[in-house]
Design a protein around this motif. Sequence first.
Motif, mmCIF file in Angstrom:
data_model
loop_
_atom_site.group_PDB
_atom_site.id
_atom_site.type_symbol
_atom_site.label_atom_id
_atom_site.label_comp_id
_atom_site.label_asym_id
_atom_site.label_seq_id
_atom_site.Cartn_x
_atom_site.Cartn_y
_atom_site.Cartn_z
ATOM 1 N N ALA A 97 0.813 -1.209 0.000
ATOM 2 C CA ALA A 97 0.000 0.000 0.000
ATOM 3 C C ALA A 97 0.851 1.267 0.000
ATOM 4 O O ALA A 97 1.853 1.350 0.704
ATOM 5 C CB ALA A 97 -0.925 0.001 1.218
ATOM 6 N N ASP A 98 0.435 2.250 -0.801
ATOM 7 C CA ASP A 98 1.071 3.562 -0.720
ATOM 8 C C ASP A 98 0.307 4.385 0.315
ATOM 9 O O ASP A 98 -0.520 3.864 1.067
ATOM 10 C CB ASP A 98 1.106 4.243 -2.096
ATOM 11 N N THR A 99 0.547 5.682 0.378
ATOM 12 C CA THR A 99 -0.092 6.494 1.421
ATOM 13 C C THR A 99 -1.611 6.552 1.251
ATOM 14 O O THR A 99 -2.349 6.590 2.240
ATOM 15 C CB THR A 99 0.470 7.929 1.417
ATOM 16 N N ALA A 101 -3.702 4.204 -0.104
ATOM 17 C CA ALA A 101 -4.307 2.939 0.319
ATOM 18 C C ALA A 101 -4.141 2.725 1.821
ATOM 19 O O ALA A 101 -5.027 2.182 2.481
ATOM 20 C CB ALA A 101 -3.674 1.778 -0.452
ATOM 21 N N THR A 102 -3.009 3.166 2.374
ATOM 22 C CA THR A 102 -2.792 3.030 3.807
ATOM 23 C C THR A 102 -3.790 3.874 4.595
ATOM 24 O O THR A 102 -4.397 3.401 5.570
ATOM 25 C CB THR A 102 -1.363 3.451 4.179
ATOM 26 N N SER A 249 -3.289 1.589 -4.885
ATOM 27 C CA SER A 249 -2.141 2.504 -4.784
ATOM 28 C C SER A 249 -1.768 3.073 -6.145
ATOM 29 O O SER A 249 -1.167 2.369 -6.971
ATOM 30 C CB SER A 249 -0.933 1.770 -4.178
ATOM 31 N N THR A 251 0.488 5.229 -6.669
ATOM 32 C CA THR A 251 1.930 5.452 -6.694
ATOM 33 C C THR A 251 2.644 4.175 -7.124
ATOM 34 O O THR A 251 2.473 3.128 -6.507
ATOM 35 C CB THR A 251 2.445 5.862 -5.305
#
Length: 290
Positions: A97-99, A101-102, A249, A251
Amino acid sequence: MSLKMIVLAKQVPDTRNVGKDAMKADGTVNRAALPAIFNPEDLNALEQALQLKENNPDSTIQLLTMGPPRAADIIREGLFRGADGGVLLTDRAFAGADTLATSYALACAVKKMGDFDIILGGRQAIDGDTAQVGPQVAEKLGIAQITYAEEIIDVTDKDITVKRRLERGIEIVKAKFPVLITVNGTADDCRPRNAKLLQRFKHARTASEQVNAGEDYLSLYNERPELNLNEWSTKDVDANLNDCGLSGSPTKVKKIENVIFQAKESKKMGSSDAEIEDLIVELITNHTIG
């Protein structure tokens, strides 16, 4: 006055021990190859929560972390310092996960945790240095946010006053509850483990960790509910799989290059001002600096 607080904490790879195997071929961090630690600024955030709890004794602190099963260590570390409980958000669907999705996954978990007054977290994690997750969680929850916090000055039953440390000075701001606060590394350091709490919670485990426990410990978990750490998956927090992990994500890492610095030359010098000035001139002339 009692406050319901949630501390966002992350288990991160120790960037002081980064080697050639630190990244996988797909561009994600190879966490198995690196020692894992409690993200430093999340510890600063935890300390702010603990101070609020000391001043408001009926308050509660719940930690929320997302990661592989071993990230349960983060919750235990929080319990050893004075937190009341925590949730480990773990599922293979969260991997990569990127930011965006996190923050989506964390926001889903916060909603499941129920009512809260304050969410605290570190300004940023040392494995990404984006400082995006906290503000994105606040946005997804539709609540106020205060970033770059250094000190909590005052709290009432309706709002909180915070000192922010910015590049060009200090700012004092006030926000109504519920609010999310990200904390700078310049805030108070987190207190060490408490010996009594360490003895009390040293056997705290998630359900997946209890699978490997002996029969003696299984009865212990039945007798002492506080040792059962919450472990939630995507289904538990009603998360949309398309918004989690790599699929959620935007990114993408296109290229990774390992750069290794090696000292090939050295120069001895004294401590006189003239020698230091000469060195600076030389470094500027060679375009090493400046």
